[in-house]
Design a protein around this motif. Structure first.
Motif, PDB file in Angstrom:
ATOM      1  N   TYR A  39     -11.720  -5.723  -3.910  1.00 45.65           N
ATOM      2  CA  TYR A  39     -12.786  -5.802  -4.907  1.00 45.65           C
ATOM      3  C   TYR A  39     -12.973  -4.429  -5.538  1.00 45.65           C
ATOM      4  O   TYR A  39     -13.177  -3.435  -4.829  1.00 45.65           O
ATOM      5  CB  TYR A  39     -14.080  -6.278  -4.262  1.00 45.65           C
ATOM      6  N   GLY A  40     -12.902  -4.362  -6.877  1.00 44.89           N
ATOM      7  CA  GLY A  40     -13.035  -3.096  -7.586  1.00 44.89           C
ATOM      8  C   GLY A  40     -14.465  -2.602  -7.650  1.00 44.89           C
ATOM      9  O   GLY A  40     -15.394  -3.258  -7.167  1.00 44.89           O
ATOM     10  N   PRO A  41     -14.627  -1.368  -8.206  1.00 45.78           N
ATOM     11  CA  PRO A  41     -13.620  -0.638  -8.971  1.00 45.78           C
ATOM     12  C   PRO A  41     -12.788   0.294  -8.099  1.00 45.78           C
ATOM     13  O   PRO A  41     -13.318   0.992  -7.237  1.00 45.78           O
ATOM     14  CB  PRO A  41     -14.478   0.178  -9.945  1.00 45.78           C
ATOM     15  N   CYS A  42     -11.491   0.299  -8.331  1.00 46.69           N
ATOM     16  CA  CYS A  42     -10.614   1.250  -7.654  1.00 46.69           C
ATOM     17  C   CYS A  42      -9.273   1.262  -8.368  1.00 46.69           C
ATOM     18  O   CYS A  42      -8.979   0.394  -9.187  1.00 46.69           O
ATOM     19  CB  CYS A  42     -10.450   0.901  -6.172  1.00 46.69           C
ATOM     20  N   ALA A  43      -8.479   2.270  -8.054  1.00 52.40           N
ATOM     21  CA  ALA A  43      -7.154   2.407  -8.649  1.00 52.40           C
ATOM     22  C   ALA A  43      -6.139   2.759  -7.575  1.00 52.40           C
ATOM     23  O   ALA A  43      -6.454   3.432  -6.591  1.00 52.40           O
ATOM     24  CB  ALA A  43      -7.161   3.486  -9.737  1.00 52.40           C
ATOM     25  N   ASN A  44      -4.920   2.264  -7.758  1.00 53.00           N
ATOM     26  CA  ASN A  44      -3.793   2.541  -6.876  1.00 53.00           C
ATOM     27  C   ASN A  44      -4.089   2.227  -5.406  1.00 53.00           C
ATOM     28  O   ASN A  44      -3.905   3.075  -4.520  1.00 53.00           O
ATOM     29  CB  ASN A  44      -3.352   4.000  -7.015  1.00 53.00           C
ATOM     30  N   PRO A  45      -4.549   1.027  -5.101  1.00 53.71           N
ATOM     31  CA  PRO A  45      -4.833   0.696  -3.700  1.00 53.71           C
ATOM     32  C   PRO A  45      -3.545   0.572  -2.885  1.00 53.71           C
ATOM     33  O   PRO A  45      -2.543   0.023  -3.353  1.00 53.71           O
ATOM     34  CB  PRO A  45      -5.568  -0.639  -3.797  1.00 53.71           C
ATOM     35  N   VAL A  46      -3.611   1.074  -1.662  1.00 57.92           N
ATOM     36  CA  VAL A  46      -2.510   0.976  -0.709  1.00 57.92           C
ATOM     37  C   VAL A  46      -3.092   0.466   0.607  1.00 57.92           C
ATOM     38  O   VAL A  46      -4.010   1.070   1.161  1.00 57.92           O
ATOM     39  CB  VAL A  46      -1.810   2.326  -0.480  1.00 57.92           C
ATOM     40  N   ILE A  47      -2.570  -0.653   1.100  1.00 57.81           N
ATOM     41  CA  ILE A  47      -3.038  -1.249   2.354  1.00 57.81           C
ATOM     42  C   ILE A  47      -1.973  -1.028   3.413  1.00 57.81           C
ATOM     43  O   ILE A  47      -0.787  -1.293   3.177  1.00 57.81           O
ATOM     44  CB  ILE A  47      -3.313  -2.753   2.183  1.00 57.81           C
ATOM     45  N   THR A  48      -2.380  -0.547   4.590  1.00 56.84           N
ATOM     46  CA  THR A  48      -1.434  -0.193   5.646  1.00 56.84           C
ATOM     47  C   THR A  48      -1.781  -0.913   6.935  1.00 56.84           C
ATOM     48  O   THR A  48      -2.947  -0.932   7.353  1.00 56.84           O
ATOM     49  CB  THR A  48      -1.447   1.329   5.907  1.00 56.84           C
ATOM     50  N   HIS A  49      -0.763  -1.486   7.553  1.00 59.49           N
ATOM     51  CA  HIS A  49      -0.914  -1.978   8.929  1.00 59.49           C
ATOM     52  C   HIS A  49      -0.456  -0.848   9.838  1.00 59.49           C
ATOM     53  O   HIS A  49       0.719  -0.471   9.852  1.00 59.49           O
ATOM     54  CB  HIS A  49      -0.074  -3.241   9.158  1.00 59.49           C
ATOM     55  N   VAL A  50      -1.402  -0.281  10.574  1.00 57.30           N
ATOM     56  CA  VAL A  50      -1.175   0.991  11.254  1.00 57.30           C
ATOM     57  C   VAL A  50      -0.052   0.900  12.277  1.00 57.30           C
ATOM     58  O   VAL A  50       0.838   1.761  12.322  1.00 57.30           O
ATOM     59  CB  VAL A  50      -2.487   1.477  11.915  1.00 57.30           C
ATOM     60  N   GLU A  51      -0.070  -0.118  13.119  1.00 58.63           N
ATOM     61  CA  GLU A  51       0.892  -0.171  14.225  1.00 58.63           C
ATOM     62  C   GLU A  51       2.343  -0.275  13.751  1.00 58.63           C
ATOM     63  O   GLU A  51       3.246   0.290  14.372  1.00 58.63           O
ATOM     64  CB  GLU A  51       0.569  -1.355  15.150  1.00 58.63           C
ATOM     65  N   THR A  52       2.585  -0.992  12.668  1.00 59.32           N
ATOM     66  CA  THR A  52       3.959  -1.164  12.179  1.00 59.32           C
ATOM     67  C   THR A  52       4.297  -0.205  11.048  1.00 59.32           C
ATOM     68  O   THR A  52       5.479  -0.006  10.744  1.00 59.32           O
ATOM     69  CB  THR A  52       4.169  -2.597  11.674  1.00 59.32           C
ATOM     70  N   GLY A  53       3.278   0.363  10.407  1.00 60.85           N
ATOM     71  CA  GLY A  53       3.516   1.235   9.267  1.00 60.85           C
ATOM     72  C   GLY A  53       3.823   0.487   7.986  1.00 60.85           C
ATOM     73  O   GLY A  53       4.065   1.119   6.945  1.00 60.85           O
ATOM     74  N   ARG A  54       3.789  -0.829   8.012  1.00 61.63           N
ATOM     75  CA  ARG A  54       4.085  -1.597   6.801  1.00 61.63           C
ATOM     76  C   ARG A  54       2.941  -1.462   5.801  1.00 61.63           C
ATOM     77  O   ARG A  54       1.774  -1.479   6.181  1.00 61.63           O
ATOM     78  CB  ARG A  54       4.329  -3.062   7.153  1.00 61.63           C
ATOM     79  N   GLN A  55       3.314  -1.373   4.512  1.00 62.99           N
ATOM     80  CA  GLN A  55       2.316  -1.134   3.470  1.00 62.99           C
ATOM     81  C   GLN A  55       2.479  -2.115   2.315  1.00 62.99           C
ATOM     82  O   GLN A  55       3.569  -2.636   2.067  1.00 62.99           O
ATOM     83  CB  GLN A  55       2.431   0.286   2.925  1.00 62.99           C
ATOM     84  N   ILE A  56       1.356  -2.328   1.615  1.00 64.74           N
ATOM     85  CA  ILE A  56       1.355  -3.013   0.334  1.00 64.74           C
ATOM     86  C   ILE A  56       0.772  -2.046  -0.679  1.00 64.74           C
ATOM     87  O   ILE A  56      -0.390  -1.643  -0.576  1.00 64.74           O
ATOM     88  CB  ILE A  56       0.537  -4.313   0.386  1.00 64.74           C
ATOM     89  N   ASN A  57       1.596  -1.659  -1.635  1.00 67.54           N
ATOM     90  CA  ASN A  57       1.214  -0.679  -2.651  1.00 67.54           C
ATOM     91  C   ASN A  57       1.198  -1.385  -3.996  1.00 67.54           C
ATOM     92  O   ASN A  57       2.250  -1.775  -4.512  1.00 67.54           O
ATOM     93  CB  ASN A  57       2.219   0.483  -2.650  1.00 67.54           C
TER      94      ASN A  57
END
Length: 304
Positions: A205-223
């Protein structure tokens, strides 16, 4: 609202089947391990074969049942019509990838859910005069996993990182974590109580720019690399068969991040996210359902 189910009962579109209902089940196939697809290749000039990786096929339940309304064939016909109408829902039938739920209650476990479509509902009318209408029903679930009946969710604002703080620029007054929280009091923890990976739905939910979501244990990200204005949101659906990134207005767009790699393993793990937010009001909502390989978890405490 979902209704309670008893052992050996199923529910589709509010219609209950199985033990103690007006639609008794004589036989049901497809509840155990789903079929697999893979190659079996003969080894040249050698004994045996080479087995390729096995991948699960769709799970198809074949249900031999019937509507039982002694002395009331009209009531039996109405129930058959309800099943046919539910199977014909255009919101599912005519939309690619759309699915609906089939709830199952089996002894030794709480209600589990399969997501798919009712592909067959064929009635035989020879004995309808006696209020008995046999039914041949098939439900196909493209994802063979079973899911918990109750959806879980967690919301996470920016700044809840292991070391605290927000992504600049920020405006006062702002209260941030000092990073000292731990255990269940620390935001970002998610728990998949199942025994196989679960795939979350992530809504920013905004407002925001360039969100990056990380699953810490695996290091997998959604950019995502996008800007989300105030009052808008973007939903990232990582579930099998649903893997899309959708704006509030329904429009979709592509991302280079592999959505199928972002999953929640069994047990507890942590999700973090970063973005630029001058208002400190953006938030991330994570929803998921515990996922199971089998209808009854062999390690689960039996339901009393």
């Amino acid at each position: 609202m979902s209704t309670e189910l008893n052992d050996f009962q199923l529910e589709f579109a509010g219609i209950r089947l199985g033990h103690g209902t007006s639609i008794p089940i004589a036989r049901i196939e497809g509840l155990a391990r789903p079929g697999v697809r893979g190659e079996v290749v003969e080894r040249p000039a050698a004994d045996g074969v080479w087995l390729s990786p096995d991948w699960y096929e769709a799970r198809t339940l074949r249900i031999d049942c019937g509507v039982k309304m002694p002395g009331d064939p009209a009531a039996a016909a109405r129930i058959v019509a309800q099943i046919e109408e539910a199977a014909d829902d255009p919101r599912v039938r005519t939309v690619g990838g759309a699915v609906t739920s089939l709830r199952i209650k089996w002894p030794g476990a709480p209600v589990r859910v399969l997501y798919g479509r009712l592909r067959k509902a064929e009635a035989s009318w020879e004995e309808a005069v006696f209020g008995w209408v046999p039914l041949d029903v098939e439900f196909t679930a493209p994802d063979a996993r079973y899911y918990a009946d109750v959806e879980q969710s967690m919301e996470l604002r920016l700044g809840w990182l292991s070391g605290g703080g927000f992504t600049a620029p920020v405006q006062a007054p702002i209260h941030v974590s000092d990073g000292s929280l731990s255990g269940q009091n620390r935001p970002g923890w998610v728990t998949n109580g199942g025994n196989v990976d679960a795939y979350p739905v992530l809504t920013i939910y905004g407002p925001c720019a360039n969100p990056v979501i990380t699953h810490v244990e695996t290091g997998r990200q959604i950019n995502l690399g996008i800007t989300i204005p105030a009052g808008e949101h973007v939903t990232v659906d990582t579930r099998p068969g649903q893997r899309t990134v959708t704006r509030k207005n329904g429009g979709t767009f592509a991302t280079t991040s592999p959505l199928g790699d972002f999953r929640l393993p069994p047990g507890r793990s942590e999700i973090r996210w970063t973005a630029s937010d001058p208002t400190a009001s953006a938030r991330l909502k994570v929803t998921w359902r515990d996922a199971f390989k089998t209808l009854v978890d062999p390690k689960e405490t039996p339901v009393r």
